[in-house]
Write an enzyme that holds these catalytic residues in place. Structure first.
Site, mmCIF file in Angstrom:
data_model
loop_
_atom_site.group_PDB
_atom_site.id
_atom_site.type_symbol
_atom_site.label_atom_id
_atom_site.label_comp_id
_atom_site.label_asym_id
_atom_site.label_seq_id
_atom_site.Cartn_x
_atom_site.Cartn_y
_atom_site.Cartn_z
ATOM 1 N N LYS A 77 31.666 20.147 4.069
ATOM 2 C CA LYS A 77 31.281 20.598 5.410
ATOM 3 C C LYS A 77 31.854 19.640 6.452
ATOM 4 O O LYS A 77 31.892 18.423 6.235
ATOM 5 C CB LYS A 77 29.753 20.653 5.509
ATOM 6 C CG LYS A 77 29.206 21.166 6.839
ATOM 7 C CD LYS A 77 27.682 21.200 6.808
ATOM 8 C CE LYS A 77 27.097 21.675 8.137
ATOM 9 N NZ LYS A 77 25.608 21.736 8.092
ATOM 10 N N SER A 152 23.397 26.035 9.116
ATOM 11 C CA SER A 152 24.674 25.771 9.743
ATOM 12 C C SER A 152 25.832 25.623 8.761
ATOM 13 O O SER A 152 26.995 25.631 9.145
ATOM 14 C CB SER A 152 24.564 24.494 10.580
ATOM 15 O OG SER A 152 24.263 23.369 9.750
ATOM 16 N N SER A 176 19.573 24.286 6.611
ATOM 17 C CA SER A 176 20.993 24.590 6.782
ATOM 18 C C SER A 176 21.810 24.634 5.496
ATOM 19 O O SER A 176 22.994 24.964 5.526
ATOM 20 C CB SER A 176 21.634 23.584 7.752
ATOM 21 O OG SER A 176 21.205 23.840 9.066
#
Length: 239
Positions: A77, A152, A176
């Protein structure tokens, strides 16, 4: 080449000379290219990943012991620092910023011979639950492109969901990792706070954030957790 169903199966194929790390990376690079419209990746480290794969294949063929994540193709990420690679938290504020050090989790992945294939899209500064709030555009859910993948860590979730890597890392403050894993129909783990070092993570809320793991099965997530968890002198909150 068929998709790899698990790390265990992949390692068995490597040791039986039925595949190579280089072939695995080529497979995933082709998958990423074919699925570019999903917008899961911000940047792909194609040449670097191929070179590392060749080096790992040589090491294995020379009879050297292999790491726990030998040749495992992993995505990060875009909030997890990787030395000499850009990290932006999917924001124009940090556009073109290059990290000067690697997160402890990344160091541990590399020490066990993982291959980092690229960085994945996310909600800007990890603030969101749909992965529509990114400077790089929204991520699409591979199961139904009219639906959001969750956030996210939506890019990391879709990277596993769509077969663009074997495992990916995300981050979870209030859901997330867990929520996009659910939206994408894959396995997602937010470890207990302190299980994985937060050093090198661009945090949303330092007192909640944890680096989490996405995989296509529980065993792969467990193996990755085993590698990246544990003490770290750079994070006093690690158990």
């Amino acid at each position: 080449m068929p998709a790899f169903s698990s790390i265990e199966q992949y390692h068995a194929q490597l040791l039986e000379d039925k595949t190579t790390c280089h072939q695995a990376v080529e497979h995933y690079l082709q998958r990423i290219n074919d699925s570019s419209h999903l917008n899961a990746f911000i940047e792909v480290y194609a040449d670097e990943a191929l070179q590392r794969a060749i080096a790992l294949d040589e090491k294995r063929k020379n009879g050297s012991p292999v790491g726990k994540l030998h040749g495992v193709v992993i995505a990060l990420k875009d909030v997890i620092c990787h030395k000499d690679h850009q990290v932006s938290a999917s924001s124009n504020i940090l556009k073109n910023f290059t990290s000067v050090y690697s997160a402890t989790a990344v160091e541990k992945l590399l020490a066990e011979e993982a291959i980092i294939i690229g960085r994945t899209n996310c909600d800007e500064f990890a603030m969101g639950s749909t992965n529509e709030n990114s400077a790089y555009g929204k991520v699409l859910n591979a199961l139904d492109e009219t639906r959001v993948p969750g956030g996210s860590s939506g890019g990391s979730a879709v990277a596993v969901q769509a077969g663009l890597c074997m495992v990916s890392l995300g981050s979870d403050t209030g859901g997330s990792v867990r929520q996009p894993a659910d939206f994408c129909g894959i396995v997602g783990l937010k470890p207990t706070y302190g299980r994985i070092s937060r050093y090198g993570l661009i945090a949303y809320a330092s007192s909640f954030d944890q680096i989490g793991i996405f995989g296509s099965n529980v065993a792969d997530v467990a193996k990755t957790l085993e590698v990246i968890s544990g003490p770290d002198e750079f994070d006093s909150t690690v158990s």
